[in-house]
Write a protein that holds these residues in place. Structure first.
Motif, PDB file in Angstrom:
ATOM      1  N   THR A  33     -13.570  -1.255 -12.874  1.00 50.33           N
ATOM      2  CA  THR A  33     -12.350  -1.773 -12.236  1.00 50.33           C
ATOM      3  C   THR A  33     -11.983  -0.974 -10.994  1.00 50.33           C
ATOM      4  O   THR A  33     -11.400  -1.504 -10.052  1.00 50.33           O
ATOM      5  N   GLY A  34     -12.360   0.295 -10.971  1.00 49.62           N
ATOM      6  CA  GLY A  34     -12.089   1.122  -9.785  1.00 49.62           C
ATOM      7  C   GLY A  34     -12.775   0.498  -8.573  1.00 49.62           C
ATOM      8  O   GLY A  34     -12.210   0.449  -7.476  1.00 49.62           O
ATOM      9  N   TYR A  37     -10.667  -2.156  -7.085  1.00 46.62           N
ATOM     10  CA  TYR A  37      -9.590  -1.663  -6.219  1.00 46.62           C
ATOM     11  C   TYR A  37     -10.158  -1.195  -4.886  1.00 46.62           C
ATOM     12  O   TYR A  37      -9.565  -1.368  -3.825  1.00 46.62           O
ATOM     13  N   ARG A  38     -11.352  -0.604  -4.977  1.00 48.79           N
ATOM     14  CA  ARG A  38     -11.986  -0.121  -3.748  1.00 48.79           C
ATOM     15  C   ARG A  38     -12.343  -1.299  -2.823  1.00 48.79           C
ATOM     16  O   ARG A  38     -12.143  -1.240  -1.605  1.00 48.79           O
ATOM     17  N   ARG A  85     -17.635   3.502  -1.166  1.00 51.38           N
ATOM     18  CA  ARG A  85     -17.648   4.870  -1.708  1.00 51.38           C
ATOM     19  C   ARG A  85     -17.244   5.917  -0.674  1.00 51.38           C
ATOM     20  O   ARG A  85     -17.420   7.105  -0.906  1.00 51.38           O
ATOM     21  N   ALA A  93      -7.870   2.936  -1.590  1.00 50.34           N
ATOM     22  CA  ALA A  93      -7.841   2.275  -2.903  1.00 50.34           C
ATOM     23  C   ALA A  93      -6.746   2.896  -3.766  1.00 50.34           C
ATOM     24  O   ALA A  93      -5.975   2.187  -4.433  1.00 50.34           O
ATOM     25  N   SER A  94      -6.679   4.212  -3.733  1.00 49.52           N
ATOM     26  CA  SER A  94      -5.684   4.900  -4.533  1.00 49.52           C
ATOM     27  C   SER A  94      -4.285   4.471  -4.080  1.00 49.52           C
ATOM     28  O   SER A  94      -3.384   4.258  -4.887  1.00 49.52           O
ATOM     29  N   SER A  97      -3.608   0.718  -4.904  1.00 52.40           N
ATOM     30  CA  SER A  97      -3.424   0.472  -6.333  1.00 52.40           C
ATOM     31  C   SER A  97      -2.010   0.794  -6.801  1.00 52.40           C
ATOM     32  O   SER A  97      -1.661   0.558  -7.946  1.00 52.40           O
ATOM     33  N   ARG A 103      -2.156  -4.912  -8.167  1.00 58.06           N
ATOM     34  CA  ARG A 103      -2.489  -4.692  -9.579  1.00 58.06           C
ATOM     35  C   ARG A 103      -2.474  -6.014 -10.350  1.00 58.06           C
ATOM     36  O   ARG A 103      -3.378  -6.303 -11.117  1.00 58.06           O
ATOM     37  N   GLY A 123     -11.362   2.500 -15.985  1.00 56.17           N
ATOM     38  CA  GLY A 123     -10.353   2.488 -14.934  1.00 56.17           C
ATOM     39  C   GLY A 123      -9.263   3.482 -15.247  1.00 56.17           C
ATOM     40  O   GLY A 123      -9.524   4.589 -15.738  1.00 56.17           O
ATOM     41  N   ARG A 124      -8.008   3.086 -14.938  1.00 58.01           N
ATOM     42  CA  ARG A 124      -6.882   3.973 -15.171  1.00 58.01           C
ATOM     43  C   ARG A 124      -5.878   3.383 -16.164  1.00 58.01           C
ATOM     44  O   ARG A 124      -5.117   4.067 -16.781  1.00 58.01           O
ATOM     45  N   ASP A 125      -5.918   2.032 -16.233  1.00 59.93           N
ATOM     46  CA  ASP A 125      -4.898   1.366 -17.040  1.00 59.93           C
ATOM     47  C   ASP A 125      -5.526   0.393 -18.032  1.00 59.93           C
ATOM     48  O   ASP A 125      -4.902  -0.566 -18.457  1.00 59.93           O
ATOM     49  N   ILE A 126      -6.790   0.645 -18.360  1.00 58.92           N
ATOM     50  CA  ILE A 126      -7.488  -0.350 -19.203  1.00 58.92           C
ATOM     51  C   ILE A 126      -6.884  -0.367 -20.615  1.00 58.92           C
ATOM     52  O   ILE A 126      -6.528  -1.429 -21.117  1.00 58.92           O
ATOM     53  N   ARG A 175      -5.650  12.584  -5.412  1.00 60.67           N
ATOM     54  CA  ARG A 175      -5.798  11.270  -6.040  1.00 60.67           C
ATOM     55  C   ARG A 175      -5.273  11.295  -7.458  1.00 60.67           C
ATOM     56  O   ARG A 175      -4.632  10.341  -7.916  1.00 60.67           O
ATOM     57  N   ASP A 179      -2.566   8.767  -8.686  1.00 62.77           N
ATOM     58  CA  ASP A 179      -2.892   7.822  -9.772  1.00 62.77           C
ATOM     59  C   ASP A 179      -1.967   7.999 -10.974  1.00 62.77           C
ATOM     60  O   ASP A 179      -1.687   7.044 -11.684  1.00 62.77           O
ATOM     61  N   ARG A 182       2.230   7.133  -9.810  1.00 60.88           N
ATOM     62  CA  ARG A 182       2.725   5.879  -9.223  1.00 60.88           C
ATOM     63  C   ARG A 182       3.640   5.192 -10.244  1.00 60.88           C
ATOM     64  O   ARG A 182       3.548   5.418 -11.456  1.00 60.88           O
TER      65      ARG A 182
HETATM   66  O1   DC Z   1     -12.310   4.889 -10.425  1.00 61.97           O
HETATM   67  P1   DC Z   1     -12.286   4.894  -8.938  1.00 61.97           P
HETATM   68  O2   DC Z   1     -12.236   6.242  -8.311  1.00 61.97           O
HETATM   69  O3   DC Z   1     -13.418   4.103  -8.398  1.00 61.97           O
HETATM   70  O4   DC Z   1     -10.946   4.126  -8.566  1.00 61.97           O
HETATM   71  C1   DC Z   1     -10.500   3.931  -7.270  1.00 61.97           C
HETATM   72  C2   DC Z   1      -8.979   3.863  -7.219  1.00 61.97           C
HETATM   73  O5   DC Z   1      -8.527   2.717  -7.897  1.00 61.97           O
HETATM   74  C3   DC Z   1      -8.337   5.008  -7.899  1.00 61.97           C
HETATM   75  O6   DC Z   1      -7.704   5.851  -6.980  1.00 61.97           O
HETATM   76  C4   DC Z   1      -7.312   4.466  -8.831  1.00 61.97           C
HETATM   77  C5   DC Z   1      -7.415   3.029  -8.711  1.00 61.97           C
HETATM   78  N1   DC Z   1      -7.638   2.405  -9.999  1.00 61.97           N
HETATM   79  C6   DC Z   1      -6.524   1.977 -10.675  1.00 61.97           C
HETATM   80  O7   DC Z   1      -5.411   2.181 -10.217  1.00 61.97           O
HETATM   81  N2   DC Z   1      -6.666   1.313 -11.846  1.00 61.97           N
HETATM   82  C7   DC Z   1      -7.862   1.102 -12.335  1.00 61.97           C
HETATM   83  N3   DC Z   1      -7.980   0.416 -13.483  1.00 61.97           N
HETATM   84  C8   DC Z   1      -9.012   1.535 -11.668  1.00 61.97           C
HETATM   85  C9   DC Z   1      -8.853   2.216 -10.493  1.00 61.97           C
END
Ligand code: DC
Length: 754
Positions: A33-34, A37-38, A85, A93-94, A97, A103, A123-126, A175, A179, A182
């Motif tokens: 999922t990151g 966002y990227r 990347r 992306a950060s 997001s 989102r 990801g971050r919020d899965i 980051r 992350d 927020r």
């Molecule tokens: O995992 P990553 O570094 O590729 O993610 C890129 C950005 O996306 C990261 O700064 C946070 C955001 N992100 C998010 O908010 N929620 C997710 N599920 C995945 C990534």
């Protein structure tokens, strides 16, 4: 819902390597999922939007972010895996997001993928938002230093720019902060997540740990397989139901199949004629093993086995529905699919697949259906047969005939229609291939329209058609027929298309234009065409000239020409009669024909100058008169009544000084109106001496001398004195002759007379 594993954690904790590995082991689809966002951030940078304005991220509603077979990210179809990347994109992306709009959009995409597939997502919020009910939730962490080292190593391996340890650490720290601070969905561990600190663990250690958690949750590969098979059954059933309803709606599965064509696939010479057809439905990029195939593709497979039909069975509380006989067919790369009886082209009555195929047989099949979650494909030989029938239509199609097709469905990519048993597509791009509006199409569903087949699309087993060309051809043919039917004298209601100084061009139908010359517009002279006609006006015209490239039209030929017709039928000198419609001092207006009047001036009413027309004529009286003048330009006809009789003045042979007998007609103020022959004259009272003027009565005959006689002007004036003197003088001379005396005087004569 399929089997779901959620992995969250800060950047560099090892989420993606672990997730990829587990996906492989458990045959799950891995969703990074990151990367989504990227990709969104990359597009935002490329579009040059204001990254801090949430509203400007609305472009995401029109953006496609998907994964291909190798797990590469496709942004609007383009592989952007390495472009996302960079540090710039990571930071963007950060930042991106943090916005709710971003989102919501991406989370809904992620949930959609998860609803149809067995997934492992990182990801971050899965665990907290996207897959709240995941079967297993993992929260991976590692120390900041360790994560910094990993990130540097990763960049090195990917041939990306590597920054110093300190810089990389700061970047990750920043980051992490963003992350997890927020407002919306910050990075947090879900309550039911298992936290694993990977700082001192190898990737294998982490994987093993997770695998044991997977089996602890009661999930084995066997379950997974069972799960997949069940899913396949469900999909097939769904497919069957769909087919039934499609048949009812007289559609075929072919038409429903996703259309996948690109400009590159189109033969160059047809590129102008036909637009690249866009995906009607996204191809199943999230089905890695099948991505190289597309539905309706014809492939060669080998029969692995024939699976006999099975009645409905029960295992525990589970009911497995009855299954029909099918052949398991494997493609060269090991991909498998089923060919069932209903998709087999040539089974005789009572014959089974078992009778027709044996293991190892090579068979040409079309891929009828691909299931995105890894279920076996559905093959069809019936579709292959259809493809071969299409081949036989090649010459027919190349002859570009106009054919009738039945309108089936209006989809994004074009209009789906049917020609006999074949599916046809009229692409919407370029617009010139389809000239019907969506509203028009609505009313045409189920009805026939005319199209021109353009080519056979073997990859989709269908015919590509051009509806505009059929409309144009029809119009051309109609125009040709219309031109052939034209003849002089024909009358058309036309439309004024163009106005020139010398006339107007009028469309008399089917785009055929003729020239209405300025002289043919009206019976009256037209000085400016625009005074009578304007572009867009409807005008009734008659063909008066038909030459190869010229059609001469007339409008005036259709307008009654009362004056012209009268003038053609009556010339100067002709005696006509009409009704008196107006009486004035100057003369009479006489209606000679419909809309044609003549004028009879007072001077032409009678030879008698004193005649009083007001007394002699009443309205509606009929008068007879002679045409004495026609002025075509002024549209004027002059009449004379007096010229119907001979000019009495010309008959009279008197001269000035002649002694004439006149008859008194009536007394006037200073004299008398007298008649001489057929004309009238004037006797002034002053010229009467021998008697009192009052004693003169009408009807008396008087001897007078002609003083003025002008036949041309019709003037006669007589004198009584002079006539009497003359008579006396003549009598005296007669007397003298009789006396024969020279000495006698006039006095002697008068004495004797007394
Ligand atoms: O995992 P990553 O570094 O590729 O993610 C890129 C950005 O996306 C990261 O700064 C946070 C955001 N992100 C998010 O908010 N929620 C997710 N599920 C995945 C990534």
């Amino acid at each position: 819902m399929g089997w779901q594993i959620a992995i969250d954690g800060p950047a560099g904790a090892g989420k993606s390597s672990v997730a990829k590995s587990i996906a492989k082991k458990l045959n799950l689809i891995y969703i990074d999922t990151g990367a989504m966002y990227r990709a969104a951030a990359l597009k935002a940078i490329n579009l040059g939007i204001n990254l801090s304005n949430e509203d400007e991220y609305k472009f995401l509603y029109d953006t496609s972010i998907r994964f291909n077979e190798e797990g590469h990210v496709l942004l609007d179809g383009e592989d952007v895996s390495s472009l996302i990347r960079t540090v710039e994109v990571s930071n963007a992306a950060s930042y991106a997001s943090t916005f709710g709009l971003v989102r919501t959009r991406l989370v809904s995409e992620q949930q959609k993928i998860a609803s149809d597939n067995n997934v492992i997502m990182d990801g971050r919020d899965i665990g907290t938002v996207v897959l709240k009910n995941a079967n297993l939730k993992i929260f991976l962490t590692a120390s900041l230093d360790e994560r910094t080292r990993r990130r540097m190593k990763e960049r090195e391996e990917k041939n990306q720019e590597v920054f110093s340890f300190e810089d990389t650490k700061k970047e990750i720290e920043a980051r992490d902060y963003q992350d997890s601070h927020r407002a919306i969905s910050p990075l947090t561990k879900a309550d039911d997540a298992v936290e694993i600190d990977t700082s001192n663990l190898s990737i294998e250690d982490v994987i093993n740990k997770i695998m044991s958690l997977v089996s602890e949750r009661g999930y084995s590969m066997e379950n997974l397989e069972q799960n997949l098979e069940q899913k396949q059954e469900e999909l097939e059933k769904e497919e069957e139901t769909k087919e039934v309803s499609e048949t009812l709606a007289e559609e075929t599965p072919v038409e429903e199949a996703p259309v996948e064509e690109t400009a590159a696939e189109e033969p160059a010479e047809e590129a102008a004629e036909e637009a690249p057809v866009e995906d009607e439905e996204a191809p199943a990029e999230d089905a890695p093993s099948k991505a190289k195939y597309h539905e309706l593709q014809v492939v060669i497979g080998t029969v692995v086995k024939i699976i006999p039909a099975k009645p409905e069975t029960k295992r525990g509380d589970k009911v497995f529905p009855a299954k029909e006989e099918k052949a398991l067919i494997e493609l060269e790369d090991g991909t498998q699919g089923y060919l069932s009886v209903k998709d087999e082209a040539e089974l005789a009555e009572g014959e089974e697949l078992f009778d027709k195929y044996i293991e190892g047989d090579e068979v040409e099949v079309a891929i009828k259906r691909i299931f995105p979650d890894g279920g076996k494909m559905v093959f069809s030989t019936a579709l292959v047969a259809k493809k071969h029938k299409l081949e036989a239509l090649e010459d027919f199609v190349n002859s570009r005939p106009v054919i009738k097709v039945k309108v089936v469905k209006n989809v994004d990519v074009g209009l789906l229609t049917k020609y006999e048993e074949f599916s046809c597509l009229i692409p919407k791009k370029p617009k010139s291939l389809l000239s019907l509006t969506d509203e028009e199409i609505e009313g045409l569903i189920g009805k026939e329209i005319e199209v021109v087949p353009v080519r056979i699309d073997y990859s989709r087993i269908r015919i590509i058609c051009n509806q505009t060309a059929a409309v144009q051809q029809k119009a051309k043919a109609e125009k040709k027929d219309f031109l052939a039917s034209l003849a002089e004298g024909q009358v058309y209601e036309g439309t004024v298309k163009n106005i020139e100084k010398y006339g107007a061009f009028v469309d008399i139908g089917f785009g055929v234009e003729g020239l209405l010359h300025v002289s043919e517009i009206d019976h009256n002279r037209v000085f400016k065409v625009e005074k009578v006609l304007n572009v867009g006006d409807t005008v009734k015209v008659q063909i008066i000239k038909l030459e190869k490239d010229h059609i001469g039209l007339s409008r005036k030929s259709l307008i009654p020409n009362f004056f012209g017709d009268f003038v053609n039928a009556n010339e100067v000198g002709k005696v006509v009669s009409g009704k008196v419609v107006d009486i004035r001092d100057a003369g009479l207006t006489v209606e000679l024909a419909e809309n044609v009047n003549g004028f009879l001036p007072k001077s032409e009413y009678s030879w008698d100058n004193d005649a009083n027309i007001n007394e002699e004529v009443k309205l509606d009286d009929t008068v007879e008169a002679k045409i004495i003048e026609i002025d075509v330009n002024k549209k004027r006809i002059i009449l004379s009544k007096k010229q119907l009789t001979e000019n009495p003045w010309e008959k009279l042979t008197v001269k000035v000084n002649d002694i004439v007998d006149v008859t008194v007609l009536k007394a006037l103020d200073n004299g008398f109106k007298v008649q001489l022959g057929e004309v009238t004259g004037y006797l002034p009272k002053a010229s009467i001496r021998s008697r009192a003027a009052d004693s003169i009565q009408a009807g008396e005959v008087l001897k007078t001398k002609v003083r003025i006689f002008d036949a041309a002007k019709g003037r006669l004036v007589v004198n009584m004195n002079e006539a009497e003197e003359r008579v006396e003088r003549e009598n005296y001379s007669k007397y003298m002759k009789a006396q024969d005396k020279i000495s006698n005087t006039l006095g002697d004569y008068l004495k004797e007379k007394k």
